[in-house]
Design an enzyme around this catalytic site. Structure first.
Site, PDB file in Angstrom:
ATOM      1  N   LYS A 206       0.840  -1.206   0.000  1.00  0.00           N
ATOM      2  CA  LYS A 206       0.000   0.000   0.000  1.00  0.00           C
ATOM      3  C   LYS A 206       0.876   1.258   0.000  1.00  0.00           C
ATOM      4  O   LYS A 206       0.699   2.152  -0.799  1.00  0.00           O
ATOM      5  CB  LYS A 206      -0.910  -0.034   1.234  1.00  0.00           C
ATOM      6  CG  LYS A 206      -1.801   1.178   1.369  1.00  0.00           C
ATOM      7  CD  LYS A 206      -2.775   1.023   2.519  1.00  0.00           C
ATOM      8  CE  LYS A 206      -3.496   2.327   2.777  1.00  0.00           C
ATOM      9  NZ  LYS A 206      -4.454   2.258   3.872  1.00  0.00           N
ATOM     10  N   GLU A 212      10.591  -4.791   4.329  1.00  0.00           N
ATOM     11  CA  GLU A 212      10.633  -6.208   3.962  1.00  0.00           C
ATOM     12  C   GLU A 212      10.281  -6.388   2.485  1.00  0.00           C
ATOM     13  O   GLU A 212      10.981  -7.070   1.733  1.00  0.00           O
ATOM     14  CB  GLU A 212       9.625  -7.030   4.797  1.00  0.00           C
ATOM     15  CG  GLU A 212       9.968  -7.188   6.255  1.00  0.00           C
ATOM     16  CD  GLU A 212       9.422  -6.060   7.123  1.00  0.00           C
ATOM     17  OE1 GLU A 212       9.178  -4.940   6.598  1.00  0.00           O
ATOM     18  OE2 GLU A 212       9.261  -6.284   8.332  1.00  0.00           O
ATOM     19  N   GLY A 268      -4.913  -1.756   4.955  1.00  0.00           N
ATOM     20  CA  GLY A 268      -4.081  -2.872   4.492  1.00  0.00           C
ATOM     21  C   GLY A 268      -4.729  -4.228   4.748  1.00  0.00           C
ATOM     22  O   GLY A 268      -4.817  -5.073   3.868  1.00  0.00           O
ATOM     23  N   ARG A 269      -5.212  -4.430   5.981  1.00  0.00           N
ATOM     24  CA  ARG A 269      -5.755  -5.750   6.335  1.00  0.00           C
ATOM     25  C   ARG A 269      -7.140  -5.994   5.758  1.00  0.00           C
ATOM     26  O   ARG A 269      -7.701  -7.071   5.919  1.00  0.00           O
ATOM     27  CB  ARG A 269      -5.732  -5.936   7.852  1.00  0.00           C
ATOM     28  CG  ARG A 269      -6.417  -4.842   8.643  1.00  0.00           C
ATOM     29  CD  ARG A 269      -6.071  -4.939  10.122  1.00  0.00           C
ATOM     30  NE  ARG A 269      -6.549  -3.785  10.875  1.00  0.00           N
ATOM     31  CZ  ARG A 269      -5.872  -2.656  11.057  1.00  0.00           C
ATOM     32  NH1 ARG A 269      -4.677  -2.522  10.497  1.00  0.00           N
ATOM     33  NH2 ARG A 269      -6.365  -1.665  11.770  1.00  0.00           N
ATOM     34  N   GLU A 354      -4.609  -6.583  14.810  1.00  0.00           N
ATOM     35  CA  GLU A 354      -4.131  -5.257  14.397  1.00  0.00           C
ATOM     36  C   GLU A 354      -5.277  -4.248  14.508  1.00  0.00           C
ATOM     37  O   GLU A 354      -5.055  -3.072  14.751  1.00  0.00           O
ATOM     38  CB  GLU A 354      -3.583  -5.316  12.961  1.00  0.00           C
ATOM     39  CG  GLU A 354      -2.583  -4.214  12.673  1.00  0.00           C
ATOM     40  CD  GLU A 354      -1.802  -4.418  11.384  1.00  0.00           C
ATOM     41  OE1 GLU A 354      -0.597  -4.680  11.455  1.00  0.00           O
ATOM     42  OE2 GLU A 354      -2.403  -4.315  10.303  1.00  0.00           O
ATOM     43  N   HIS A 385      -5.636 -33.287  18.154  1.00  0.00           N
ATOM     44  CA  HIS A 385      -4.570 -34.156  18.641  1.00  0.00           C
ATOM     45  C   HIS A 385      -3.402 -33.364  19.207  1.00  0.00           C
ATOM     46  O   HIS A 385      -2.303 -33.897  19.370  1.00  0.00           O
ATOM     47  CB  HIS A 385      -4.107 -35.091  17.519  1.00  0.00           C
ATOM     48  CG  HIS A 385      -5.198 -36.020  17.098  1.00  0.00           C
ATOM     49  ND1 HIS A 385      -5.433 -37.214  17.730  1.00  0.00           N
ATOM     50  CD2 HIS A 385      -6.168 -35.881  16.165  1.00  0.00           C
ATOM     51  CE1 HIS A 385      -6.487 -37.796  17.169  1.00  0.00           C
ATOM     52  NE2 HIS A 385      -6.952 -37.002  16.219  1.00  0.00           N
ATOM     53  N   LYS A 513       9.662  -0.908  14.115  1.00  0.00           N
ATOM     54  CA  LYS A 513      10.231  -0.578  12.799  1.00  0.00           C
ATOM     55  C   LYS A 513      11.322   0.481  12.957  1.00  0.00           C
ATOM     56  O   LYS A 513      12.394   0.368  12.377  1.00  0.00           O
ATOM     57  CB  LYS A 513       9.136   0.018  11.887  1.00  0.00           C
ATOM     58  CG  LYS A 513       8.177  -0.977  11.293  1.00  0.00           C
ATOM     59  CD  LYS A 513       7.296  -0.250  10.279  1.00  0.00           C
ATOM     60  CE  LYS A 513       6.039  -1.034   9.967  1.00  0.00           C
ATOM     61  NZ  LYS A 513       5.078  -0.273   9.168  1.00  0.00           N
TER      62      LYS A 513
END
Ligand code: F6P
Length: 549
Positions: A206, A212, A268-269, A354, A385, A513
């Protein structure tokens, strides 16, 4: 109302909780054979059963009153009409515009955003037709067979989850990969799995400033140019970008013609419905992507127009609030009984945590009640399990959603029947538990001695009374998946309103960051320049010493 805590309804709920906490779900079911009919909703391909929750009609009535007190309907309209409800960033929150099929305009600052939404969808459609029909060729003339989405957080988790969930709809000759982690291993492993002359990289960001993503994209670009013997012209045949930041895309070296735009009013999400969904479109085709949008649109309409008593995301939200703020449940479990939905918990983790991982209310004041839950989960039956032991007999109350399709895409022998048997059994077991009398009877039948029975009884009985929702979906299709995701998005929105927090910013990710940027310089230069606590300093110095060996 600035804080739900100040509402008389909060006190009423607290009082009511005291009586509810003494009731067992077993007894509630026993005393009311209509409980399932009362507390379940059939909607399109969905059956939402919330009857295995620790509530009565009184609970719901109080929760609905609270929803009215926070002006939920008006707030829903504020979102749908483009008001700037993301207060700390002064932005509209309009992921619903990306799937708006009503033909009605939606305005931001007097401007109908639907025109640009349609334009970008058209561009995505044309591009996907070119790629999927092999019209678009790589630099050496070969068709594209590998799509690599480079992005992180909201620019990764949504498309990654949807592509996995809709594998049966994927193009048989196109493979889609996702690179998100700055750990070079992530990119290196994907590069081993693709042929660079048949690969399209989608750089999804965005902001187009995320370290990254840009680092991974730079390295991929370098590898591609090396592969083509230094030909930088190859980049335009193998790289496209998805972003709101045209300048940064240009500076990176991607021609804006190859950029797919979205806007600051898409969080973003919440962005998989935008051009961030380009990898989805290339993989499953535009028609299927439109179905995904349509499914979400149907859920939007349901959310906007259905009375709270029959409104699935509103009820989901109120239940989460009920457990978090009155039962003290700190976590929420998501258990999809469908292998294709294996990434849903990861995806929802960002969406929930977030959005509602906040401790300051909309007025900037510290909050003294619990907000967003810690969300976690894994596909059934694997979870059974490993961690289900804690759900059944541990000390924590973990409200959870069990999600399963009635029809599978892979009808292998009796697998689906066994899967669904487990799905039904687990929620029943969590709800009912196993009384000491039942355990005793079982052990007597097995001829255990009286002493053995006495010794084992507490270990082998289950308290039950553990709540869950069951979401049964006819089949996982693009349409039903779209609805399911939209339900969760809206549930998060409602919870944010209940807690009086802004669900649409994420300042909490910034500090790490900033510090990483400083430390990166120190690691590169080999010397510490900024102040650190003695632990961080010790760790960095140890790294610097050892990495030189
Ligand atoms: O660091 C968190 C975050 O800002 C998320 O909210 C976002 O989804 C992600 O980073 C990626 O951001 P971008 O799409 O701008 O690269």
């Amino acid at each position: 109302m600035n804080s739900p805590f100040n509402s008389p309804l909060w006190n009423a709920l607290e009082e009511h909780y005291k009586s509810i906490s003494q009731l067992h779900l077993r007894d509630l079911f026993h005393s009311d054979p209509q409980r399932f009919t009362k507390f379940s909703i059939c909607w399109n391909e969905f059956l939402f059963d919330y009857s295995k929750n620790r509530l009565t009609e009184k609970t719901l009535s109080l929760l609905f009153q609270l929803a009215n007190e926070i002006n939920l309907s008006e707030n829903i309209e504020k979102m749908f009409s483009g008001q700037k409800i993301n207060l700390t960033e002064n932005r509209s929150v309009l992921h619903i515009a990306l799937r708006n099929r009503s033909g009605q305009p939606i305005y931001v600052d007097g401007h109908n955003v639907m025109d640009e939404v349609k334009k970008v969808l058209e561009k995505m459609k044309n591009f996907s037709l070119d790629i999927r029909s092999q019209q678009w060729r790589g630099y050496s003339g070969k068709p594209i067979k590998y799509i690599v989405n480079i992005g992180i957080g909201g620019s990764d988790l949504g498309p990654r989850m949807v592509c996995r969930a809709l594998t049966p709809y994927g193009h048989k000759e196109i493979k889609v990969h996702f690179v998100s982690n700055i750990d070079g291993t992530d990119l290196a492993e994907v590069l081993k799995a693709v042929e660079l002359d048949q690969t399209l990289f989608i750089v999804s960001s965005k902001t187009f400033t995320t370290k990254e993503t840009l680092t991974n994209a730079q390295t991929a670009r370098k590898k591609l140019i090396e592969y083509f013997g230094g030909e930088t012209k190859a980049v335009e045949k193998h790289f496209v970008a998805v972003s709101t930041n045209e300048k940064a895309v240009k500076d990176f070296g991607i021609n804006p013609i190859n950029m797919f735009e979205f806007w600051d009013w898409v969080g973003g999400r919440f962005s998989l419905w935008s051009a961030i969904g380009l990898s989805i479109v290339l993989y499953i085709g535009m028609e299927n992507f439109e179905e995904l949008l349509y499914g979400a649109y149907l859920a939007d309409e349901h959310f906007r127009n259905t009375p709270f008593e029959k409104n699935i995301p509103v009820i989901m939200a109120l239940l989460g609030f009920w457990y978090g703020n009155f039962f003290g449940a700190e976590t929420y479990g998501i258990f999809p009984y469908d292998q294709y939905l294996e990434l849903l918990p990861n995806y929802l983790q960002q969406l929930y945590m977030e959005s509602n991982g906040k401790r300051i209310n909309k007025e900037g004041k510290l909050i003294h009640y619990q907000t967003g839950p810690i969300l976690w989960g894994n596909p059934g039956t694997n979870g059974q399990h490993s961690f289900f032991q804690l759900l059944h007999q541990g000390t924590h109350l973990v409200p959870s959603d069990f999600i399963a399709p009635i029809e599978t895409h892979n009808p292998l022998d009796n697998h689906h029947l066994i899967l669904l048997s487990n799905f039904f059994a687990q929620t029943e077991a969590l709800m009912k538990g196993k009384t000491e009398e039942e355990v005793k009877e079982e052990m007597e039948k097995a001829n255990l001695s009286a002493d053995e029975i006495k010794r084992l009884l507490p270990h082998r009985s289950f308290p039950g009374n553990r709540p869950s929702n069951s979401i049964l979906i006819t089949k996982i299709t693009p349409k039903t998946l779209g609805s399911l995701i939209a339900f969760y998005e809206h549930s998060i929105f409602v919870q944010g309103l209940l807690w009086n927090i802004n669900s649409f910013d994420q300042w909490g990710v910034e500090l790490g960051k900033q510090l990483a940027t400083k430390i990166e310089k120190e690691l590169a230069s080999g010397s510490l320049v900024s102040e650190h606590d003695c632990s961080t300093k010790g760790l960095i110095e140890h790294y610097l010493r050892e990495s030189r060996v």
